[in-house]
Design an enzyme around this catalytic site. Structure first.
Site, PDB file in Angstrom:
ATOM      1  N   HIS A  36       0.810  -1.210   0.000  1.00 20.74           N
ATOM      2  CA  HIS A  36       0.000   0.000   0.000  1.00 20.74           C
ATOM      3  C   HIS A  36       0.852   1.273   0.000  1.00 20.74           C
ATOM      4  O   HIS A  36       1.602   1.539   0.950  1.00 20.74           O
ATOM      5  CB  HIS A  36      -0.901  -0.023   1.246  1.00 20.74           C
ATOM      6  CG  HIS A  36      -1.876   1.090   1.323  1.00 20.74           C
ATOM      7  ND1 HIS A  36      -1.547   2.332   1.811  1.00 20.74           N
ATOM      8  CD2 HIS A  36      -3.184   1.148   0.975  1.00 20.74           C
ATOM      9  CE1 HIS A  36      -2.619   3.112   1.764  1.00 20.74           C
ATOM     10  NE2 HIS A  36      -3.613   2.421   1.261  1.00 20.74           N
ATOM     11  N   ASP A  37       0.778   2.034  -1.110  1.00 12.46           N
ATOM     12  CA  ASP A  37       1.312   3.401  -1.186  1.00 12.46           C
ATOM     13  C   ASP A  37       2.816   3.526  -0.923  1.00 12.46           C
ATOM     14  O   ASP A  37       3.270   4.568  -0.433  1.00 12.46           O
ATOM     15  CB  ASP A  37       0.566   4.315  -0.205  1.00 12.46           C
ATOM     16  CG  ASP A  37      -0.822   4.688  -0.689  1.00 12.46           C
ATOM     17  OD1 ASP A  37      -1.269   4.132  -1.706  1.00 12.46           O
ATOM     18  OD2 ASP A  37      -1.485   5.519  -0.034  1.00 12.46           O
ATOM     19  N   LYS A 123      -4.568   4.694  -7.234  1.00 10.77           N
ATOM     20  CA  LYS A 123      -5.089   5.035  -5.902  1.00 10.77           C
ATOM     21  C   LYS A 123      -5.661   6.451  -5.927  1.00 10.77           C
ATOM     22  O   LYS A 123      -4.976   7.400  -6.247  1.00 10.77           O
ATOM     23  CB  LYS A 123      -3.951   4.943  -4.883  1.00 10.77           C
ATOM     24  CG  LYS A 123      -4.350   5.225  -3.460  1.00 10.77           C
ATOM     25  CD  LYS A 123      -4.955   4.007  -2.804  1.00 10.77           C
ATOM     26  CE  LYS A 123      -5.290   4.281  -1.350  1.00 10.77           C
ATOM     27  NZ  LYS A 123      -4.196   4.892  -0.597  1.00 10.77           N
TER      28      LYS A 123
END
Length: 209
Positions: A36-37, A123
């Site tokens: 994630h990210d 995202k």
């Protein structure tokens, strides 16, 4: 308005947070991994060679290696290098231009660079599910467990875990493969997950399966 420099802290131990309310176990045939990210922009707030983020990256590398060995699908989230005001919407009020002001920092950190076998999701908000087909992809692959690692634990990681739960997908957040603004924020996320929607795991426990 923007993210401030993040000070180093020690990663949580199992004794630092409450136990899970459920006894879910990771099943290699049911699971997928979400990184994630982990873009240069978000990781950069920890500073160059910060011990905290170096440890987290090493743990994510271990998780990904384990997933590849066991044919477990790997997903990434990444914000676009440039987002117009309509796309960012209320994120502008909360965080300013964010990554849009630094488009050269949009890449996933080099140590975790995606391969052709990985899936990179665009995202748009805190949750990885927003405006993506993550739920559909997981269900098409008959995956109903999501192992989540990356940054930041009390924001996007927590929101993605919550939406996984609401979509019938068991979330497993890896305590020593996520990082946050502070130890207090990190522990808040882990405690909330255990009390309300998922299971917290540690890297060594997963890669030993």
């Amino acid at each position: 308005m923007t993210i401030k420099k993040i000070e180093n802290y020690l990663l949580p131990k199992k004794t630092d947070y409450v136990g899970a309310k459920v006894d879910w176990k990771i099943n290699k045939h049911r699971a997928a991994l979400l990184i994630h990210d982990m873009q240069d922009y978000f990781v950069g707030f920890y500073g160059k060679d910060a011990p905290l983020i170096k440890q987290v990256i090493e743990h994510i590398e271990q998780l990904k290696t384990w997933c590849v060995q066991h044919h477990i699908p790997v997903y990434y989230t990444a914000q676009p290098a440039v987002q117009d005001a309509q796309d960012r919407a209320l994120l502008n009020d909360m965080w300013g231009q964010g990554l849009t002001a630094f488009p050269d920092q949009a890449n996933i950190v080099e140590a975790l660079k995606p391969t052709a076998q990985d899936t990179v999701l665009t995202k748009w908000r805190y949750s990885a599910y927003f405006r993506s087909d993550l739920e559909q992809q997981l269900k098409q692959q008959q995956k109903d467990q999501l192992i989540i690692c990356g940054v930041y634990a009390h924001i996007g990681v927590l929101q993605t875990a919550a939406e996984s739960f609401m979509n019938g997908i068991q979330p497993f957040v890896v305590a020593d493969a996520v990082a946050d603004f502070s130890l207090q924020d990190h522990l808040f996320a882990l405690q909330y997950i255990h009390r309300n929607l998922g299971v917290v795991q540690h890297t060594n426990d997963i890669v030993a399966l």
